[in-house]
Write a protein that holds these residues in place. Structure first.
Motif, PDB file in Angstrom:
ATOM      1  N   ALA A   1       0.826  -1.206   0.000  1.00 56.07           N
ATOM      2  CA  ALA A   1       0.000   0.000   0.000  1.00 56.07           C
ATOM      3  C   ALA A   1       0.851   1.243   0.000  1.00 56.07           C
ATOM      4  O   ALA A   1       2.054   1.202   0.170  1.00 56.07           O
ATOM      5  CB  ALA A   1      -0.902   0.001   1.231  1.00 56.07           C
ATOM      6  N   SER A   2       0.183   2.357  -0.242  1.00 55.04           N
ATOM      7  CA  SER A   2       0.778   3.666  -0.048  1.00 55.04           C
ATOM      8  C   SER A   2      -0.249   4.481   0.702  1.00 55.04           C
ATOM      9  O   SER A   2      -1.282   3.990   1.079  1.00 55.04           O
ATOM     10  CB  SER A   2       1.112   4.294  -1.402  1.00 55.04           C
TER      11      SER A   2
ATOM     12  N   ASP B   1      -5.161   1.090  -3.690  1.00 53.89           N
ATOM     13  CA  ASP B   1      -3.719   0.883  -3.805  1.00 53.89           C
ATOM     14  C   ASP B   1      -3.407  -0.453  -4.471  1.00 53.89           C
ATOM     15  O   ASP B   1      -2.503  -0.559  -5.302  1.00 53.89           O
ATOM     16  CB  ASP B   1      -3.060   0.921  -2.431  1.00 53.89           C
TER      17      ASP B   1
ATOM     18  N   ARG C   1      -4.036  -0.277  -8.344  1.00 54.26           N
ATOM     19  CA  ARG C   1      -3.554   0.876  -9.096  1.00 54.26           C
ATOM     20  C   ARG C   1      -2.713   0.476 -10.312  1.00 54.26           C
ATOM     21  O   ARG C   1      -2.610   1.241 -11.280  1.00 54.26           O
ATOM     22  CB  ARG C   1      -2.747   1.809  -8.178  1.00 54.26           C
TER      23      ARG C   1
ATOM     24  N   HIS D   1      -3.791   9.975  -5.878  1.00 54.89           N
ATOM     25  CA  HIS D   1      -3.776   9.732  -4.441  1.00 54.89           C
ATOM     26  C   HIS D   1      -3.329  10.981  -3.673  1.00 54.89           C
ATOM     27  O   HIS D   1      -3.261  10.948  -2.446  1.00 54.89           O
ATOM     28  CB  HIS D   1      -2.826   8.581  -4.107  1.00 54.89           C
TER      29      HIS D   1
ATOM     30  N   ASP E   1      -6.702   9.530   1.943  1.00 57.70           N
ATOM     31  CA  ASP E   1      -5.567  10.126   1.239  1.00 57.70           C
ATOM     32  C   ASP E   1      -5.507  11.640   1.405  1.00 57.70           C
ATOM     33  O   ASP E   1      -4.426  12.211   1.602  1.00 57.70           O
ATOM     34  CB  ASP E   1      -5.637   9.802  -0.256  1.00 57.70           C
TER      35      ASP E   1
END
Length: 257
Positions: free
Chosen positions: A17-18, A60, A63, A75, A129
């Protein structure tokens, strides 16, 4: 703006993830889940088949899927020198995609179920986000540098990833997202109502205006330790709490129409 209509992808996994990372995003979604109106919660779960935390990092995870390549850079959001939203022509950002997703869900009676499901997943993720300090694109601050995340370690990581994941993971490794949400959810009804006032644009600009200070807290090559993590934690807690309560507001409003 044209509404985004895409087919449902059935599976969702939590492998990477981010933007807050799995723990942060799941905490935000778990907190929001606590504030959904019962009828709204039922409607959402009828569409998704599960509670909203399950899909908190779906955006995420997919994506890199060709069908969702358009969302790869959506994001974060750009701001000018006065911390005001400054969209870039031809570039889809988090605020634009969130606005489009909300429009689809509000218009769900005229949309396919698959379109509503995908855009619900966008909303669940994007509200988190726009509250992440590391997801503001400042034009006047250098943000792309690396640090050593903790004293005694040697590998450098991006400062961005410290705010996405390192702070909340290192501070609360022993607590689940549900436990974190329960411990964040201690505000009065009046305080909750005050946090929920405003719009996504106002919340994003609030994040940008308040949290540029994170770039005064560390410099390229710094070794981070308690003098960094202790003042950083209240920022993370504040932003996760705001994100969760505001996600609940958006979902309650979307499904109350």
């Amino acid at each position: 703006m044209k509404k985004i209509l895409f087919s449902l992808i059935a599976a969702a996994f939590c492998l990477s993830a981010s933007a807050w990372g799995p723990r942060g995003h799941s905490t935000i979604a778990s907190l929001a889940d606590r504030h959904l109106k019962p009828g709204v919660k039922k409607q959402i779960e009828n569409y998704l088949g599960r509670e909203i935390p399950f899909f908190s990092v779906w955006m995420d995870e997919f994506r890199d899927d060709p069908a969702y390549a358009f969302s790869t850079h959506a994001h974060s959001f750009p701001v000018d020198g006065n911390y005001k939203y400054a969209p870039v022509e031809g570039t889809l950002d988090a605020l634009q995609l969130l606005d489009q997703a909300m429009a689809v869900v509000k218009d769900r009676k005229n949309q396919t179920d698959s379109a509503v499901v995908v855009n619900l997943k966008f909303i669940i993720h994007l509200v988190g986000d726009i509250h992440c300090p590391g997801h503001v694109k400042y034009t006047t601050i250098k943000t792309g540098f690396k640090v050593i995340p903790y004293k005694g370690e040697t590998e450098q990581v991006s400062y961005h990833s410290v705010w996405d994941d390192q702070i909340i993971t290192r501070r609360c490794e022993c607590l689940s997202p549900e436990e974190l949400a329960r411990n964040f959810d201690l505000l009065s009804k009046k305080e909750v109502a005050a946090i929920q006032e405003g719009s996504p644009l106002e919340w994003a600009e609030e994040n940008a205006g308040e949290n540029y200070v994170i770039y005064d807290m560390a410099k390229p090559g710094d070794v981070l330790f308690k003098p960094f993590y202790n003042p950083a934690w209240p920022i993370v807690q504040k932003q996760c709490t705001r994100g969760g309560l505001r996600l609940a507001k958006i979902l309650n409003e979307c499904f109350s129409k």
